[in-house]
Enzyme design. Structure first.
Site, PDB file in Angstrom:
ATOM      1  N   LEU A 101       0.838  -1.202   0.000  1.00 50.03           N
ATOM      2  CA  LEU A 101       0.000   0.000   0.000  1.00 50.03           C
ATOM      3  C   LEU A 101       0.870   1.249   0.000  1.00 50.03           C
ATOM      4  O   LEU A 101       0.633   2.198  -0.745  1.00 50.03           O
ATOM      5  CB  LEU A 101      -0.933  -0.016   1.214  1.00 50.03           C
ATOM      6  N   GLY A 104       6.655   3.745   4.265  1.00 52.76           N
ATOM      7  CA  GLY A 104       6.685   4.891   5.167  1.00 52.76           C
ATOM      8  C   GLY A 104       7.691   5.938   4.719  1.00 52.76           C
ATOM      9  O   GLY A 104       8.822   5.620   4.325  1.00 52.76           O
ATOM     10  N   HIS A 190      -3.781  -2.692  -2.614  1.00 56.09           N
ATOM     11  CA  HIS A 190      -3.661  -3.194  -1.246  1.00 56.09           C
ATOM     12  C   HIS A 190      -2.859  -4.482  -1.154  1.00 56.09           C
ATOM     13  O   HIS A 190      -2.704  -5.051  -0.079  1.00 56.09           O
ATOM     14  CB  HIS A 190      -5.074  -3.421  -0.682  1.00 56.09           C
ATOM     15  N   LYS A 192       0.177  -7.104  -0.791  1.00 56.34           N
ATOM     16  CA  LYS A 192       1.434  -7.100  -0.036  1.00 56.34           C
ATOM     17  C   LYS A 192       2.263  -8.291  -0.521  1.00 56.34           C
ATOM     18  O   LYS A 192       2.129  -9.417  -0.022  1.00 56.34           O
ATOM     19  CB  LYS A 192       1.170  -7.202   1.464  1.00 56.34           C
ATOM     20  N   ASP A 197      14.328 -12.573  -5.844  1.00 55.22           N
ATOM     21  CA  ASP A 197      14.780 -13.731  -6.620  1.00 55.22           C
ATOM     22  C   ASP A 197      13.676 -14.789  -6.656  1.00 55.22           C
ATOM     23  O   ASP A 197      12.633 -14.556  -7.235  1.00 55.22           O
ATOM     24  CB  ASP A 197      16.092 -14.278  -6.064  1.00 55.22           C
TER      25      ASP A 197
END
Length: 530
Positions: A101, A104, A190, A192, A197
């Site tokens: 998403l 930071g 959204h 993740k 590799d």
């Protein structure tokens, strides 16, 4: 910040992403079933028979790979996740791809780790995919985009690509007038996916300091070239439907560009055409009949005791919607309503407890016993004491959890289903953690540990199933070691929980104010979702 949509003919047919982009090895498409009786590592026939009703329909719904259970490692803490991710990045030889998403805006250590690898290994290429709304929200002040742009400046666009996906649901009047703090309610990137590799970490965690320190999530490391290659194809496809970050001298430090080589027209230019063209690209990737499946893992047939189903929820980009996650989890829960599963059990967790009504009803309708729902306490909710409208969300989730318990009571399932709230300190205070884990575990009759588990980015909400882009994996295993690791995960997530009952929610301090109820109605009316 300059936003450029290159005009292109909306009626022009787009070809599927070429093999060079998807990096598909010359491979054969395959279908899998459970191993035959007598195969190495197979469990007792009765257990195989109990899994058969799940597997048969899942094979029809989603593409899958057969692996050995030892190829799946379960990480426990945010710190372990972060250290594993950095170790993988440092060891990269060919590629790093990160779908999240956001990253930071102050994650200098993570950026330094990427720089270290890119400087030392000129053959490594980096691809990052985030969400455009979240990634540019603070611009022209420091943002995710401004953090990543210098990587492109240093290593060049041939080695570093940063993409930001923009929902087609937020354009025109909505985009102009809806505040940035709540405009994400119309859809996000959204997924993740953290691939390096031939290994990939699937998680619900984003890449920021709280997810590395004091925000509990789930993290599965798949050491499988086939699984990693598949999700790399998904990453590349969505990236080709996203804005490209370019470093610039603008106050924000970057520009957002829509390359003419993208696989669809800009969503801000023609949202309907964008969805039509996205459908042509993505539908084939998530169908078990047409998905690109490689045969690269060096595992013998007799050792393949685990099936991993590749699930995606791309509802906003598919017309008609052929997403696979909601149908898969619906099938699993419907199967658990059959009498032969009366001695099974399940654990379901969502940090933001707002499962789409159909799933909530299916959870209550199973014949399973000793079932557990884990959700965040209001004091472990990431929105606790957040400014503005978002500060109302913890109480909104309390109201939703109370409604679920009421339904459990009305269906006479209180003896078999409990709700547990997770809390480790209080958000904003020293030692306080937040809870963001989500998933499902299913334990078959006469078994101690789960044989089925769902891992990934989805929150199982209306938003997940209509607005956001989600990627998940459903594990179906006969491997006792993996079952033990899944069982341990299920148990350690309950270590900081307490049972919450209808009586608890009836207490004065748990009552939800009128403004929370009004806020929930407003969000629904204007088209967003919790």
């Amino acid at each position: 910040m300059l936003v450029r949509c290159v005009p292109r003919c909306a009626s022009k047919l787009r070809c599927p992403v070429p093999a060079s982009c998807l990096r598909i090895a010359k491979a054969q498409c395959r279908r899998f079933s459970m191993p035959p009786p007598g195969a190495q590592h197979s469990a007792a026939p009765s257990n195989v028979g109990m899994l058969a009703p799940f597997v048969g329909e899942l094979d029809r719904l989603a593409p899958s790979f057969k692996i050995n259970g030892s190829q799946v490692q379960v990480l426990q803490t945010p710190a372990e996740f972060y250290e594993t991710l950095k170790d993988k990045i440092r060891g990269a030889e060919r590629r790093i791809f990160l779908s999240t998403l956001y990253i930071g805006k102050s994650e200098k250590e993570l950026i330094a780790t990427l720089q270290e690898t890119l400087r030392a290994k000129p053959n490594v290429k980096l691809s990052i995919l985030t969400d455009a709304l979240r990634g540019t929200r603070e611009a022209p002040d420091a943002s995710c985009a401004s953090l990543l742009a210098p990587l492109i400046s240093e290593f060049g666009p041939d080695r570093v690509e940063v993409r930001m996906y923009h929902t087609p649901n937020l354009t025109g009047f909505r985009k102009k007038h809806i505040p940035k703090r709540i405009n994400e309610g119309w859809g996000l990137q959204h997924m993740k996916l953290y691939g390096v590799d031939d290994d990939i970490i699937l998680s619900g965690a984003n890449l920021s300091s709280d997810y590395f320190t004091n925000r509990q999530d789930r993290y599965h490391l798949f050491q499988s070239r086939d699984i990693t290659e598949y999700f790399s194809n998904i990453h590349d496809a969505v990236a080709s439907l996203s804005f490209l970050i370019k470093p610039s001298d603008a106050p924000s430090g970057f520009d957002l560009a829509w390359p003419s080589t993208n696989s669809a027209i800009c969503p801000l230019e023609d949202p309907k055409a964008f969805v039509t063209e996205s459908t042509g690209l993505l539908a084939g990737l998530i169908s078990p009949k047409t998905a690109p499946l490689t045969s690269l893992d060096k595992v013998s047939a007799g050792e393949k005791d685990t099936t991993v189903y590749m699930l995606a929820q791309f509802s906003q980009l598919l017309s008609p919607d052929t997403s696979t996650e909601l149908p898969a989890i619906t099938h699993v829960l419907k199967t658990l309503s059959q009498p032969q599963y009366a001695k099974s059990s399940w654990t379901f967790t969502a940090g933001y407890f707002n499962p789409v009504p159909s799933l909530a009803n299916l959870l209550i309708s199973t014949t399973s016993q000793s079932n557990t729902v884990i959700t965040a306490s209001p004091f472990a909710n990431g929105f606790y004491k957040s400014p503005g409208v978002s500060g109302l969300l913890p109480d909104a989730y309390v109201l939703l959890a109370r409604r679920f318990l009421r339904a459990v009571h009305q269906n006479k399932r209180e003896d078999s289903t409990v709700l547990r709230e997770w809390q480790k300190g209080t958000v904003g205070e020293p030692g306080g953690w937040t809870y963001h884990a989500k998933g499902l575990w299913v334990t078959l009759p006469e078994n101690k540990n789960p044989s089925i588990s769902l891992i990934g980015s989805s929150n199982y909400t209306k938003r997940s199933y209509s607005l956001d882009l989600e990627a998940n994996a459903m594990i179906v295993t006969e491997n006792e070691g993996l079952k033990q690791r899944l069982g341990d995960e299920q148990r350690w997530l309950q270590e900081n929980t307490t049972v919450a009952t209808r009586d608890d929610f009836a207490k004065t301090e748990r009552r939800v104010g009128l403004k929370v109820r009004i806020a929930m109605v407003i969000v629904k009316l204007v088209g967003g979702a919790l």
